[in-house]
Design an enzyme around this catalytic site. Structure first.
Site, PDB file in Angstrom:
ATOM      1  N   ASP A  64       0.844  -1.186   0.000  1.00 19.19           N
ATOM      2  CA  ASP A  64       0.000   0.000   0.000  1.00 19.19           C
ATOM      3  C   ASP A  64       0.892   1.253   0.000  1.00 19.19           C
ATOM      4  O   ASP A  64       1.870   1.306  -0.742  1.00 19.19           O
ATOM      5  CB  ASP A  64      -0.962  -0.041   1.198  1.00 19.19           C
ATOM      6  CG  ASP A  64      -2.135   0.913   1.057  1.00 19.19           C
ATOM      7  OD1 ASP A  64      -3.165   0.525   0.485  1.00 19.19           O
ATOM      8  OD2 ASP A  64      -2.022   2.066   1.527  1.00 19.19           O
ATOM      9  N   TYR A  81      -3.716  11.195   0.976  1.00 18.12           N
ATOM     10  CA  TYR A  81      -4.088  10.988  -0.427  1.00 18.12           C
ATOM     11  C   TYR A  81      -4.070  12.309  -1.186  1.00 18.12           C
ATOM     12  O   TYR A  81      -3.575  12.389  -2.317  1.00 18.12           O
ATOM     13  CB  TYR A  81      -5.482  10.350  -0.519  1.00 18.12           C
ATOM     14  CG  TYR A  81      -5.468   8.879  -0.180  1.00 18.12           C
ATOM     15  CD1 TYR A  81      -5.539   7.913  -1.183  1.00 18.12           C
ATOM     16  CD2 TYR A  81      -5.367   8.445   1.144  1.00 18.12           C
ATOM     17  CE1 TYR A  81      -5.515   6.559  -0.886  1.00 18.12           C
ATOM     18  CE2 TYR A  81      -5.337   7.098   1.454  1.00 18.12           C
ATOM     19  CZ  TYR A  81      -5.405   6.168   0.444  1.00 18.12           C
ATOM     20  OH  TYR A  81      -5.360   4.831   0.747  1.00 18.12           O
ATOM     21  N   HIS A 109      -4.560  -7.901   0.020  1.00 19.26           N
ATOM     22  CA  HIS A 109      -3.887  -6.610   0.178  1.00 19.26           C
ATOM     23  C   HIS A 109      -3.135  -6.471   1.504  1.00 19.26           C
ATOM     24  O   HIS A 109      -2.065  -5.876   1.545  1.00 19.26           O
ATOM     25  CB  HIS A 109      -4.947  -5.513   0.064  1.00 19.26           C
ATOM     26  CG  HIS A 109      -4.392  -4.133   0.063  1.00 19.26           C
ATOM     27  ND1 HIS A 109      -3.695  -3.605  -1.003  1.00 19.26           N
ATOM     28  CD2 HIS A 109      -4.419  -3.145   1.002  1.00 19.26           C
ATOM     29  CE1 HIS A 109      -3.330  -2.370  -0.735  1.00 19.26           C
ATOM     30  NE2 HIS A 109      -3.749  -2.060   0.478  1.00 19.26           N
TER      31      HIS A 109
END
Length: 476
Positions: A245, A395, A452
């Site tokens: 990630d 982000y 993930h």
């Protein structure tokens, strides 16, 4: 006379040929060295930064001390949580919703009931404190990390420092199950102790117990620089890196920034931009003749049908990304005020990012891979630190500068690299594509299962792959 001169002439021409060949080899070698060294010295500028409140102090050195830290809780904190959980407003879902609309509200009722009546936060705080925690101030903000050393090192074995970096919506807690496998491998029947690690797991600034940046534009480059400074402050000159990630992006930037400090880079997610015409042609051809464009049968199985796996599935799973990359504070303030909203928002990712088929289950398949205690402990790290908003801002800070996260791909990664490709990862990046950026791939493993959150979900598989990679690097 002419005949007598022939041997001398031949000998002379031989000498000339030898000299010319030697000169050509020498020049060729120098050119190759120049080209290779030219590629290797292309790095990301380390730069500097200040993320504390207000202006950077003009005088005085930053406090470089490393301070022990313990996670604590209180009756007041737990009572406030319980009060909010008691006021949970239930929203009925449509029939047959499963997880297609997001977190199934009937299952959410069960999670909230467990959280309110059975989950023991005090017990989980003790679990979190079983590893040594620390704080240190870097570039004006307090950085939290755990540092776990092996209790026993076989005679003659070198201990390898390993920095492991989490992503969103994870935390340093993701690594709690893999740490003992890496620091005490022989005890867990992983090997004979030929590879032993001491593990450093920092919290990304703005996540959990690391202070949030007070200034704008805190991105993965700034994080990479801070984590290099952290490792240097701990006394390490060379070290291994591991990430998935955002951790993948951060550790990749670290390898691009100071390759001389990175012994090896191990990733369980790779970011590769796919906008070029060449990649488009390779994608089309790969559907019919995968071998022609360097794809294995397993690559083709994981990658096609292309539109379903790389467009529709990604669009379905990335709605959160658009919100967080544009106006994170708006949605974030609601999540920071409601523990139930926070849990639904975070735990939904632990469902479909672990296995895409969990979308069809009423409980999201959450308890098939994790316990509710584990899942809620990760949520509580965000809750008690009020860090969900600052974690979402990460982000915006990254995507506003680099919309496809491809800008740094122009700087090659030349350090030894290992890639663990888990079958349920959000996207699959074939080795032949990864080589566009990662020029020195030592191991590339098609993992048999997992998604993930590799360290949290399949710690043993990931630990084995890290060890295999490091073993090969140490033998180079």
């Amino acid at each position: 006379q002419a005949i007598l001169c022939l041997p001398r002439s031949f000998e002379y021409s031989q000498k000339n040929a030898a000299l010319v060949s030697a000169a050509a080899l020498g020049l060729g070698g120098m050119l190759l060295y120049w080209l290779r060294s030219g590629r290797k010295i292309k790095t990301i500028d380390m730069g500097d930064g200040w993320w504390g409140a207000g202006e950077r102090p003009l005088k005085g050195k930053e406090d470089a001390s490393i301070r022990p830290f313990r996670i604590e809780t209180s009756d007041k904190e737990i009572e406030d949580l319980h009060r909010r959980l008691d006021q949970f407003r239930f929203t009925p879902h449509v029939e047959g919703a499963a997880f297609h609309y997001g977190f199934n509200s009937s299952y959410l009722r069960k999670v909230v009931a467990y959280w309110r009546n059975q989950f023991d936060w005090r017990k989980q705080v003790e679990e979190l404190n079983k590893y040594p925690h620390f704080h240190t101030t870097i570039e004006g903000i307090d950085i939290h990390f755990i540092h776990v050393k092996p209790s026993y090192v076989p005679h003659g074995r070198a201990v390898q420092p390993l920095l492991m970096v989490h992503g969103w919506p994870g935390s340093f807690y993701e690594f709690y199950k893999i740490i003992p496998l890496l620091t005490e491998p022989a005890k867990h029947s992983l090997n004979e102790g030929d590879v032993v690690f001491e593990v450093i797991c920092p919290s990304i600034p703005g996540y959990g117990f690391s202070e949030a940046p007070h200034q704008k534009e805190f991105d993965s480059i700034a994080t990479a620089r801070i984590f290099h400074k952290l490792m240097n402050r701990l006394g390490f000159k060379e070290y291994y890196l591991q990430g998935g990630d955002w951790g993948s992006r951060i550790t990749t930037n670290m390898a691009q920034m100071l390759p001389q400090s990175v012994k090896g880079l191990h990733l369980n997610l790779v970011f590769i931009a796919r906008q070029s015409l060449g990649k488009l042609i390779r994608t089309v051809l790969g559907a019919y003749v995968p071998w022609l464009v360097g794809l294995s049968k397993e690559d083709a199985r994981r990658f096609y049908p292309f539109m379903q796996k790389n467009v529709y599935d990604v669009l379905r799973e990335s709605g959160y990304l658009h919100i967080q990359a544009t106006k994170p504070d708006t949605a974030g303030c609601g999540l920071n005020d409601s523990p139930v909203g926070l849990a639904a928002y975070i735990l939904e990712k632990f469902s479909t990012w672990t296995d895409k088929s969990f979308l069809y289950k009423d409980d999201g398949g959450l308890e098939s891979k994790y316990s509710l205690d584990e899942l809620l402990t990760n949520v509580m790290i965000y809750w008690v630190t009020s860090s969900i908003v600052s974690s979402m801002r990460y982000y915006k800070e990254n995507f506003s500068k680099d919309p496809d996260l491809g800008a740094h791909n122009r700087v090659g990664v030349y350090v030894p690299t290992g890639i663990a490709a888990f079958p349920q990862e959000i996207v699959h990046i074939p080795r032949v594509w990864a080589k566009d950026v990662y020029k020195n791939i030592i191991t590339y493993s098609y993992m048999p299962r997992g998604g993930h959150f590799a360290a949290f979900e399949e710690p043993r598989l990931l630990a084995q792959d890290i060890m295999q990679f490091v073993r090969k690097v140490e033998q180079l």
